[in-house]
Design a protein around this motif. Structure first.
Motif, PDB file in Angstrom:
ATOM      1  N   ASP A 121      29.063  41.020  47.815  1.00 50.40           N
ATOM      2  CA  ASP A 121      28.850  41.324  46.406  1.00 50.40           C
ATOM      3  C   ASP A 121      29.828  40.523  45.555  1.00 50.40           C
ATOM      4  OD1 ASP A 121      26.994  43.161  47.250  1.00 50.40           O
ATOM      5  OD2 ASP A 121      28.209  44.925  46.793  1.00 50.40           O
ATOM      6  N   VAL A 122      29.408  40.205  44.332  1.00 45.80           N
ATOM      7  CA  VAL A 122      30.244  39.417  43.428  1.00 45.80           C
ATOM      8  C   VAL A 122      30.407  40.173  42.116  1.00 45.80           C
ATOM      9  CG1 VAL A 122      30.420  37.271  42.102  1.00 45.80           C
ATOM     10  CG2 VAL A 122      29.549  37.224  44.449  1.00 45.80           C
ATOM     11  N   PRO A 123      31.625  40.578  41.782  1.00 48.78           N
ATOM     12  CA  PRO A 123      31.828  41.249  40.495  1.00 48.78           C
ATOM     13  C   PRO A 123      31.779  40.254  39.350  1.00 48.78           C
ATOM     14  CG  PRO A 123      33.920  40.965  41.609  1.00 48.78           C
ATOM     15  CD  PRO A 123      32.869  40.492  42.571  1.00 48.78           C
ATOM     16  N   ILE A 124      31.267  40.692  38.229  1.00 49.77           N
ATOM     17  CA  ILE A 124      31.307  39.879  37.019  1.00 49.77           C
ATOM     18  C   ILE A 124      32.765  39.607  36.656  1.00 49.77           C
ATOM     19  CG2 ILE A 124      30.815  39.931  34.529  1.00 49.77           C
ATOM     20  CD1 ILE A 124      28.286  41.531  35.221  1.00 49.77           C
ATOM     21  N   ALA A 125      33.039  38.417  36.164  1.00 51.71           N
ATOM     22  CA  ALA A 125      34.404  38.076  35.756  1.00 51.71           C
ATOM     23  C   ALA A 125      34.864  39.050  34.674  1.00 51.71           C
ATOM     24  CB  ALA A 125      34.457  36.645  35.230  1.00 51.71           C
ATOM     25  N   PRO A 126      36.078  39.576  34.785  1.00 47.17           N
ATOM     26  CA  PRO A 126      36.564  40.545  33.798  1.00 47.17           C
ATOM     27  C   PRO A 126      36.438  40.025  32.370  1.00 47.17           C
ATOM     28  CG  PRO A 126      38.052  40.469  35.659  1.00 47.17           C
ATOM     29  CD  PRO A 126      37.065  39.349  35.859  1.00 47.17           C
ATOM     30  N   GLY A 127      35.827  40.832  31.528  1.00 41.56           N
ATOM     31  CA  GLY A 127      35.690  40.484  30.119  1.00 41.56           C
ATOM     32  C   GLY A 127      34.511  39.599  29.788  1.00 41.56           C
ATOM     33  N   SER A 128      33.705  39.205  30.788  1.00 41.67           N
ATOM     34  CA  SER A 128      32.605  38.286  30.529  1.00 41.67           C
ATOM     35  C   SER A 128      31.300  39.027  30.252  1.00 41.67           C
ATOM     36  CB  SER A 128      32.404  37.351  31.726  1.00 41.67           C
ATOM     37  OG  SER A 128      31.275  36.510  31.508  1.00 41.67           O
ATOM     38  N   ASN A 129      30.555  38.500  29.294  1.00 38.74           N
ATOM     39  CA  ASN A 129      29.198  38.986  29.006  1.00 38.74           C
ATOM     40  C   ASN A 129      28.149  37.909  29.267  1.00 38.74           C
ATOM     41  OD1 ASN A 129      29.836  41.692  27.953  1.00 38.74           O
ATOM     42  ND2 ASN A 129      30.857  40.559  26.293  1.00 38.74           N
ATOM     43  N   ALA A 304      32.204  44.345  36.294  1.00 33.95           N
ATOM     44  CA  ALA A 304      33.523  43.725  36.194  1.00 33.95           C
ATOM     45  C   ALA A 304      34.620  44.775  36.232  1.00 33.95           C
ATOM     46  CB  ALA A 304      33.625  42.930  34.900  1.00 33.95           C
ATOM     47  N   GLU A 305      35.784  44.350  36.676  1.00 31.82           N
ATOM     48  CA  GLU A 305      36.967  45.178  36.544  1.00 31.82           C
ATOM     49  C   GLU A 305      37.390  45.214  35.074  1.00 31.82           C
ATOM     50  OE1 GLU A 305      38.539  46.945  38.898  1.00 31.82           O
ATOM     51  OE2 GLU A 305      37.014  46.314  40.357  1.00 31.82           O
ATOM     52  N   PRO A 306      37.998  46.314  34.625  1.00 32.51           N
ATOM     53  CA  PRO A 306      38.430  46.373  33.220  1.00 32.51           C
ATOM     54  C   PRO A 306      39.520  45.350  32.918  1.00 32.51           C
ATOM     55  CG  PRO A 306      39.279  48.252  34.459  1.00 32.51           C
ATOM     56  CD  PRO A 306      38.317  47.551  35.354  1.00 32.51           C
ATOM     57  N   VAL A 307      39.570  44.949  31.673  1.00 24.87           N
ATOM     58  CA  VAL A 307      40.544  43.947  31.231  1.00 24.87           C
ATOM     59  C   VAL A 307      41.745  44.632  30.590  1.00 24.87           C
ATOM     60  CG1 VAL A 307      40.948  42.055  29.603  1.00 24.87           C
ATOM     61  CG2 VAL A 307      38.799  42.176  30.868  1.00 24.87           C
ATOM     62  N   THR A 308      42.927  44.227  30.989  1.00 25.41           N
ATOM     63  CA  THR A 308      44.150  44.661  30.317  1.00 25.41           C
ATOM     64  C   THR A 308      44.491  43.622  29.259  1.00 25.41           C
ATOM     65  OG1 THR A 308      44.974  45.749  32.324  1.00 25.41           O
ATOM     66  CG2 THR A 308      46.582  45.224  30.602  1.00 25.41           C
ATOM     67  N   PRO A 309      44.485  43.981  27.982  1.00 28.06           N
ATOM     68  CA  PRO A 309      44.737  42.982  26.931  1.00 28.06           C
ATOM     69  C   PRO A 309      46.130  42.367  27.046  1.00 28.06           C
ATOM     70  CG  PRO A 309      43.815  44.996  26.000  1.00 28.06           C
ATOM     71  CD  PRO A 309      44.183  45.297  27.435  1.00 28.06           C
ATOM     72  N   LEU A 310      46.210  41.063  26.772  1.00 27.78           N
ATOM     73  CA  LEU A 310      47.510  40.394  26.725  1.00 27.78           C
ATOM     74  C   LEU A 310      48.220  40.730  25.414  1.00 27.78           C
ATOM     75  CD1 LEU A 310      46.421  36.837  27.944  1.00 27.78           C
ATOM     76  CD2 LEU A 310      47.275  38.771  29.323  1.00 27.78           C
TER      77      LEU A 310
END
Length: 314
Positions: A121-129, A304-310
Motif C-alpha cells: 500500500d502507498v499512503p498519499i504524501a502528507p498534505g497533498s491533494n 496520508a499521515e497528518p501534517v505538523t505545521p512548521l
C-alpha cells in the motif's frame, strides 16, 4: 531470469522465479551482492539455485519486496519529451520546450529510503491533494563504470523492472517555484518490481537497437496509458552515458526511464485549475502497472499521515 527479493516469515531472501514457485538462495545472499562483475555471479547463482535451491516456495505464498530494497542510489531520467509536452498542455503552458531538453537528458536524484515493494500500500504524501503515479521502467546497473559511451553503456545494465515515482503534484508546484529541483513532491514512495528481469531475457524485444517493451497503467481497472520504451527521445545508452559523465555508476544503482507519455494523471487534467480536477488519486484507489515482459505491480492508495505545521499555515 526473473530475480525477486521476498519475505516468507524468516527475513528477506533472494530467489529466482520458476513458473509458480520461487527457488530461494541461502539466507543472507542479497541480489545486490550478486551484481558487479558483468553478470557472471548472477548467472552462476541462477544455475545453482535451479540445481539445488535452499528452499522452494509457492509464489503466491510469499510477499514480494522491491528486488533491490535499498539501492545505492536512484536517478530518474526524463527520456520522453512528449510526457513533458503533455504536462505543459495540462497546466496551460503554450511555450515550446527549451532547447536544453534536446541537448542532454534531464534527471533528478530519488530517495532510496522511499522504495516500496510491488504490492505494498502507498499512503498519499502528507498534505497533498493532487497525488499521482508515474508509469516508468527502471534499469539496474549490473557493472559499474564512469564516462560510459552511449553505444555500449547498455551493456552495464543487469536488468529491468517497473519504476513508479509517486508524485505529489501540488508539492511539485512549490518545488518548482523554489527552483532547485524535485523535493518533497518525490520523497514519499518509489515502487520497484515485481522482479528484476535480466537483460538477456529481454533481447527478443529489441527492435532497431532499442527495447520495444510495451507497458500499461490502469487505475481502478480503467486503462490510463499504454506505450513503449522504444519511443523514448533519449535511449538508455545515452542516459547512462550522461549520468556517468565525470562520476561513478555503481552496481545496484537504479535508473528510471522517465514517464511513458500519458502515463500519469497530470497529463489527463481536463480543467484550467488542477485543484478542481477530479481524477487525482484518493484513498482506496488501486494502481496497476503491467507488461508481458516485466510482470505486474498492484497497489492500493491509503490516507496520508497528518501534517505538523512548521509555522502557522505551513
Amino acid at each position: 531470469m526473473r530475480w525477486v527479493t521476498y519475505e516468507a516469515g524468516d527475513g528477506p531472501r533472494t530467489g529466482l522465479v520458476d513458473g509458480d514457485t520461487v527457488r530461494g538462495l541461502a539466507a543472507g545472499v542479497t541480489l545486490l551482492s550478486l551484481l558487479g562483475d558483468g553478470g557472471e555471479r548472477l548467472a552462476e547463482a541462477g544455475a545453482a539455485v535451479r540445481r539445488d535451491p535452499a528452499e522452494v516456495r509457492p509464489l503466491h505464498g510469499v510477499r514480494l519486496l522491491a528486488p533491490i530494497p535499498r539501492p545505492p542510489s536512484i536517478r530518474d531520467g526524463l527520456c520522453f519529451l512528449d510526457h513533458l509536452r503533455g504536462c505543459y498542455r495540462a497546466l496551460g503552458r503554450t511555450e515550446d520546450l527549451h532547447p536544453a531538453w534536446s541537448q542532454t537528458p534531464a534527471f533528478y536524484f530519488g530517495n532510496p529510503a522511499a522504495v516500496v515493494g510491488p504490492y505494498d500500500d502507498v499512503p498519499i504524501a502528507p498534505g497533498s491533494n493532487w497525488f499521482d503515479f508515474e508509469l516508468e521502467i527502471g534499469a539496474v546497473v549490473g557493472r559499474g563504470g564512469r564516462d560510459l559511451h552511449p553505444d555500449t553503456a547498455e551493456q552495464h545494465i543487469a536488468g529491468y523492472m517497473f519504476f513508479n515515482d509517486w508524485t505529489a503534484r501540488d508539492h511539485q508546484v512549490r518545488d518548482m517555484a523554489q527552483g532547485i529541483g524535485m523535493g518533497k513532491s518525490k520523497d514519499n514512495a518509489i515502487t520497484l518490481g515485481p522482479a528484476l528481469v535480466t537483460a538477456d531475457e529481454l533481447e527478443s524485444y529489441r527492435r532497431d537497437g532499442r527495447l520495444d517493451i510495451e507497458v500499461c497503467a490502469a487505475v481502478n481497472g480503467r486503462e490510463v496509458a499504454r506505450g513503449s520504451l522504444a519511443t523514448a527521445d533519449w535511449s538508455y545508452g545515452e542516459l547512462l552515458a550522461f549520468l556517468s559523465r565525470g562520476t561513478e555508476l555503481r552496481p545496484g544503482d537504479v535508473i528510471g526511464s522517465g514517464t511513458i507519455p500519458g502515463g500519469c494523471l497530470l497529463e489527463h487534467v481536463d480543467t484550467p485549475d488542477p485543484a478542481v480536477f477530479t481524477g487525482w488519486l484518493t484513498p482506496g484507489d488501486t494502481v496497476v502497472l503491467s507488461a508481458p515482459a516485466l510482470g505486474e505491480t498492484r497497489q492500493t492508495v491509503r490516507p496520508a499521515e497528518p501534517v505538523t505545521p512548521l509555522r502557522t499555515g505551513f
